[in-house]
Design an enzyme around this catalytic site. Structure first.
Site, PDB file in Angstrom:
ATOM      1  N   LYS A  22       0.829  -1.214   0.000  1.00  0.00           N
ATOM      2  CA  LYS A  22       0.000   0.000   0.000  1.00  0.00           C
ATOM      3  C   LYS A  22       0.866   1.268   0.000  1.00  0.00           C
ATOM      4  O   LYS A  22       0.647   2.169  -0.788  1.00  0.00           O
ATOM      5  CB  LYS A  22      -0.945   0.025   1.215  1.00  0.00           C
ATOM      6  CG  LYS A  22      -1.883  -1.165   1.298  1.00  0.00           C
ATOM      7  CD  LYS A  22      -2.807  -1.067   2.495  1.00  0.00           C
ATOM      8  CE  LYS A  22      -2.122  -1.127   3.831  1.00  0.00           C
ATOM      9  NZ  LYS A  22      -1.411  -2.392   4.134  1.00  0.00           N
ATOM     10  N   ARG A  97      -9.485   1.338   8.152  1.00  0.00           N
ATOM     11  CA  ARG A  97      -9.113  -0.034   8.491  1.00  0.00           C
ATOM     12  C   ARG A  97     -10.228  -0.740   9.249  1.00  0.00           C
ATOM     13  O   ARG A  97     -10.055  -1.905   9.637  1.00  0.00           O
ATOM     14  CB  ARG A  97      -7.875  -0.013   9.375  1.00  0.00           C
ATOM     15  CG  ARG A  97      -6.592  -0.471   8.693  1.00  0.00           C
ATOM     16  CD  ARG A  97      -5.509  -0.217   9.694  1.00  0.00           C
ATOM     17  NE  ARG A  97      -4.306  -0.936   9.548  1.00  0.00           N
ATOM     18  CZ  ARG A  97      -3.172  -0.428   9.037  1.00  0.00           C
ATOM     19  NH1 ARG A  97      -3.159   0.760   8.512  1.00  0.00           N
ATOM     20  NH2 ARG A  97      -2.073  -1.134   9.056  1.00  0.00           N
ATOM     21  N   ARG A 136      11.609  -5.726   5.170  1.00  0.00           N
ATOM     22  CA  ARG A 136      11.277  -4.318   4.887  1.00  0.00           C
ATOM     23  C   ARG A 136      12.246  -3.384   5.611  1.00  0.00           C
ATOM     24  O   ARG A 136      12.553  -3.592   6.774  1.00  0.00           O
ATOM     25  CB  ARG A 136       9.845  -4.017   5.327  1.00  0.00           C
ATOM     26  CG  ARG A 136       9.543  -2.514   5.277  1.00  0.00           C
ATOM     27  CD  ARG A 136       8.074  -2.216   5.162  1.00  0.00           C
ATOM     28  NE  ARG A 136       7.320  -2.532   6.356  1.00  0.00           N
ATOM     29  CZ  ARG A 136       5.994  -2.355   6.466  1.00  0.00           C
ATOM     30  NH1 ARG A 136       5.301  -1.867   5.440  1.00  0.00           N
ATOM     31  NH2 ARG A 136       5.361  -2.679   7.566  1.00  0.00           N
ATOM     32  N   ARG A 169      11.229  -1.605  11.098  1.00  0.00           N
ATOM     33  CA  ARG A 169      10.152  -1.288  12.040  1.00  0.00           C
ATOM     34  C   ARG A 169      10.049  -2.381  13.101  1.00  0.00           C
ATOM     35  O   ARG A 169      10.085  -3.560  12.770  1.00  0.00           O
ATOM     36  CB  ARG A 169       8.818  -1.169  11.282  1.00  0.00           C
ATOM     37  CG  ARG A 169       8.659   0.171  10.604  1.00  0.00           C
ATOM     38  CD  ARG A 169       7.465   0.233   9.686  1.00  0.00           C
ATOM     39  NE  ARG A 169       6.221  -0.289  10.241  1.00  0.00           N
ATOM     40  CZ  ARG A 169       5.047  -0.228   9.613  1.00  0.00           C
ATOM     41  NH1 ARG A 169       4.973   0.355   8.413  1.00  0.00           N
ATOM     42  NH2 ARG A 169       3.965  -0.728  10.159  1.00  0.00           N
ATOM     43  N   ARG A 180      -0.723  -8.829  13.330  1.00  0.00           N
ATOM     44  CA  ARG A 180      -1.256  -7.798  12.415  1.00  0.00           C
ATOM     45  C   ARG A 180      -2.101  -8.444  11.317  1.00  0.00           C
ATOM     46  O   ARG A 180      -3.115  -7.892  10.894  1.00  0.00           O
ATOM     47  CB  ARG A 180      -0.110  -6.973  11.827  1.00  0.00           C
ATOM     48  CG  ARG A 180       0.475  -6.014  12.862  1.00  0.00           C
ATOM     49  CD  ARG A 180       1.833  -5.485  12.471  1.00  0.00           C
ATOM     50  NE  ARG A 180       1.798  -4.674  11.275  1.00  0.00           N
ATOM     51  CZ  ARG A 180       2.847  -4.491  10.484  1.00  0.00           C
ATOM     52  NH1 ARG A 180       3.998  -5.061  10.734  1.00  0.00           N
ATOM     53  NH2 ARG A 180       2.727  -3.721   9.429  1.00  0.00           N
TER      54      ARG A 180
HETATM   55  P1  ADP Z   1       2.174  -1.831   3.238  1.00  0.00           P
HETATM   56  O1  ADP Z   1       2.202  -0.322   3.159  1.00  0.00           O
HETATM   57  O2  ADP Z   1       0.971  -2.431   2.580  1.00  0.00           O
HETATM   58  O3  ADP Z   1       2.400  -2.357   4.625  1.00  0.00           O
HETATM   59  P2  ADP Z   1       4.732  -1.646   1.852  1.00  0.00           P
HETATM   60  O4  ADP Z   1       4.480  -0.759   0.680  1.00  0.00           O
HETATM   61  O5  ADP Z   1       5.489  -1.092   3.001  1.00  0.00           O
HETATM   62  O6  ADP Z   1       3.383  -2.367   2.348  1.00  0.00           O
HETATM   63  O7  ADP Z   1       5.505  -2.938   1.292  1.00  0.00           O
HETATM   64  C1  ADP Z   1       5.967  -3.960   2.176  1.00  0.00           C
HETATM   65  C2  ADP Z   1       7.360  -4.418   1.756  1.00  0.00           C
HETATM   66  O8  ADP Z   1       7.231  -5.117   0.513  1.00  0.00           O
HETATM   67  C3  ADP Z   1       8.342  -3.260   1.519  1.00  0.00           C
HETATM   68  O9  ADP Z   1       9.611  -3.673   1.972  1.00  0.00           O
HETATM   69  C4  ADP Z   1       8.319  -3.061  -0.001  1.00  0.00           C
HETATM   70  O10 ADP Z   1       9.568  -2.594  -0.483  1.00  0.00           O
HETATM   71  C5  ADP Z   1       8.015  -4.476  -0.515  1.00  0.00           C
HETATM   72  N1  ADP Z   1       7.172  -4.511  -1.716  1.00  0.00           N
HETATM   73  C6  ADP Z   1       6.173  -3.651  -2.050  1.00  0.00           C
HETATM   74  N2  ADP Z   1       5.622  -4.002  -3.235  1.00  0.00           N
HETATM   75  C7  ADP Z   1       6.273  -5.113  -3.639  1.00  0.00           C
HETATM   76  C8  ADP Z   1       6.169  -5.974  -4.794  1.00  0.00           C
HETATM   77  N3  ADP Z   1       5.261  -5.753  -5.753  1.00  0.00           N
HETATM   78  N4  ADP Z   1       7.016  -7.030  -4.864  1.00  0.00           N
HETATM   79  C9  ADP Z   1       7.927  -7.252  -3.872  1.00  0.00           C
HETATM   80  N5  ADP Z   1       8.094  -6.502  -2.788  1.00  0.00           N
HETATM   81  C10 ADP Z   1       7.271  -5.440  -2.659  1.00  0.00           C
HETATM   82  P1  AMP Z   2       0.920   0.791   8.940  1.00  0.00           P
HETATM   83  O1  AMP Z   2       2.041   1.775   8.856  1.00  0.00           O
HETATM   84  O2  AMP Z   2      -0.221   1.135   8.019  1.00  0.00           O
HETATM   85  O3  AMP Z   2       1.391  -0.634   8.784  1.00  0.00           O
HETATM   86  O4  AMP Z   2       0.319   0.926  10.417  1.00  0.00           O
HETATM   87  C1  AMP Z   2       1.106   0.648  11.552  1.00  0.00           C
HETATM   88  C2  AMP Z   2       0.238   0.570  12.797  1.00  0.00           C
HETATM   89  O5  AMP Z   2      -0.400   1.841  13.039  1.00  0.00           O
HETATM   90  C3  AMP Z   2      -0.930  -0.429  12.728  1.00  0.00           C
HETATM   91  O6  AMP Z   2      -0.524  -1.750  13.061  1.00  0.00           O
HETATM   92  C4  AMP Z   2      -1.889   0.178  13.769  1.00  0.00           C
HETATM   93  O7  AMP Z   2      -1.464  -0.097  15.097  1.00  0.00           O
HETATM   94  C5  AMP Z   2      -1.717   1.675  13.540  1.00  0.00           C
HETATM   95  N1  AMP Z   2      -2.667   2.162  12.498  1.00  0.00           N
HETATM   96  C6  AMP Z   2      -2.348   2.648  11.270  1.00  0.00           C
HETATM   97  N2  AMP Z   2      -3.460   3.008  10.603  1.00  0.00           N
HETATM   98  C7  AMP Z   2      -4.509   2.721  11.420  1.00  0.00           C
HETATM   99  C8  AMP Z   2      -5.924   2.839  11.288  1.00  0.00           C
HETATM  100  N3  AMP Z   2      -6.501   3.314  10.167  1.00  0.00           N
HETATM  101  N4  AMP Z   2      -6.695   2.462  12.336  1.00  0.00           N
HETATM  102  C9  AMP Z   2      -6.148   1.997  13.483  1.00  0.00           C
HETATM  103  N5  AMP Z   2      -4.818   1.837  13.656  1.00  0.00           N
HETATM  104  C10 AMP Z   2      -4.001   2.193  12.647  1.00  0.00           C
END
Ligand code: ADP
Ligand code: AMP
Length: 224
Positions: A22, A97, A136, A169, A180
């Site tokens: 995302k 969410r 990541r 993270r 999660r």
């Molecule tokens: P989210 O925001 O949904 O938690 P991220 O954008 O942070 O996900 O992506 C999670 C991890 O996967 C990051 O380390 C990112 O670089 C990697 N990633 C994102 N898209 C892809 C993809 N299409 N293929 C492989 N790795 C990816």
């Molecule tokens: P993310 O960076 O989107 O992976 O979010 C990291 C953490 O932030 C999540 O595991 C939740 O604890 C909190 N968080 C982020 N967005 C939301 C949301 N829309 N509602 C509730 N908690 C959230």
């Protein structure tokens, strides 16, 4: 003389499990469409970095992978959406969410005669999520995202974009990732049905290479 067509503000939601991509795709869309990326997770982390009361409250939930309570989260994002840079829309990353969050967003937009145009569901298997999140890395300064295997930085530990330090993270630890995912299925997955019923859902194969995901997303948004 032809009158320029006034484009309706474009509100796009990125939906999917943790690690679905995302943030990666929201950042790209934000640049491509010149709309702000609004990441609730980034807000909470920024608040935590600055040790604000909101950050300290959020930490209690984030540490275990639970969701921050709806009232706090909704107030924070709704406030952000009132800023002038959202006049043409926004890319929402990680919000909503829960069903109450989705409902609050719909009501707030409807009050201004606006609506969510597209919800992109990034579909990725649980196995891919677990392996992606284990590798990541995030830039401390500009939040650029890397993955040690699929998208590594040119120099280990250093951000390609700004030279900042990369970190892992703490909620990407495997035990927290499992929780999660559980929270995602229980509290966030019902949004898939909600947005399908509103005819705004598009399913995107999030396991493709990033560039292909990006192309599919842009095509889906342009078809909106
Ligand atoms: P989210 O925001 O949904 O938690 P991220 O954008 O942070 O996900 O992506 C999670 C991890 O996967 C990051 O380390 C990112 O670089 C990697 N990633 C994102 N898209 C892809 C993809 N299409 N293929 C492989 N790795 C990816
Ligand atoms: P993310 O960076 O989107 O992976 O979010 C990291 C953490 O932030 C999540 O595991 C939740 O604890 C909190 N968080 C982020 N967005 C939301 C949301 N829309 N509602 C509730 N908690 C959230």
């Amino acid at each position: 003389m032809a009158t320029p067509v006034q484009q309706e503000p474009l509100f796009i939601i990125m939906l999917g499990a943790p690690g679905a991509g995302k943030g990666t795709q929201a950042r790209m869309l934000s640049e491509a469409l010149n709309l702000p990326q609004i990441s609730s997770g980034d807000f909470f982390r920024e608040n935590l970095k600055n040790a604000t009361p909101l950050g300290l409250l959020a930490k209690q939930y984030m540490d275990t992978g639970a969701l921050v309570p709806d009232d706090v989260t909704i107030a924070m994002v709704m406030d952000r959406l009132t800023r002038p840079d959202c006049a043409n829309g926004a890319i929402l990353d990680g919000f909503p969410r829960t069903l109450p969050q989705a409902d609050a967003l719909d009501k707030s937009l409807a009050a201004k005669n606006l609506q969510v145009q597209r919800v992109a569901l990034l579909e990725v298997s649980d196995e891919a999520v677990i392996s992606r999140l284990a590798g990541r890395r995030v830039c401390r300064d500009c939040q650029a995202m890397y993955q040690v295997e699929f998208n590594p930085p040119k120099v280990e530990g250093v951000c390609d974009v700004c030279g900042g330090q990369l970190y892992q993270r703490s909620d990407d630890a495997p035990e927290t990732v499992r929780n999660r995912l559980f929270v995602y299925y229980k509290q966030t997955a019902p949004l898939v049905g909600y947005y399908f019923a509103h005819s705004v859902l598009v399913n995107i194969d999030g396991e493709q290479p990033m560039e292909k995901v990006r192309a599919d997303l842009l095509a889906a948004i342009r078809a909106a």
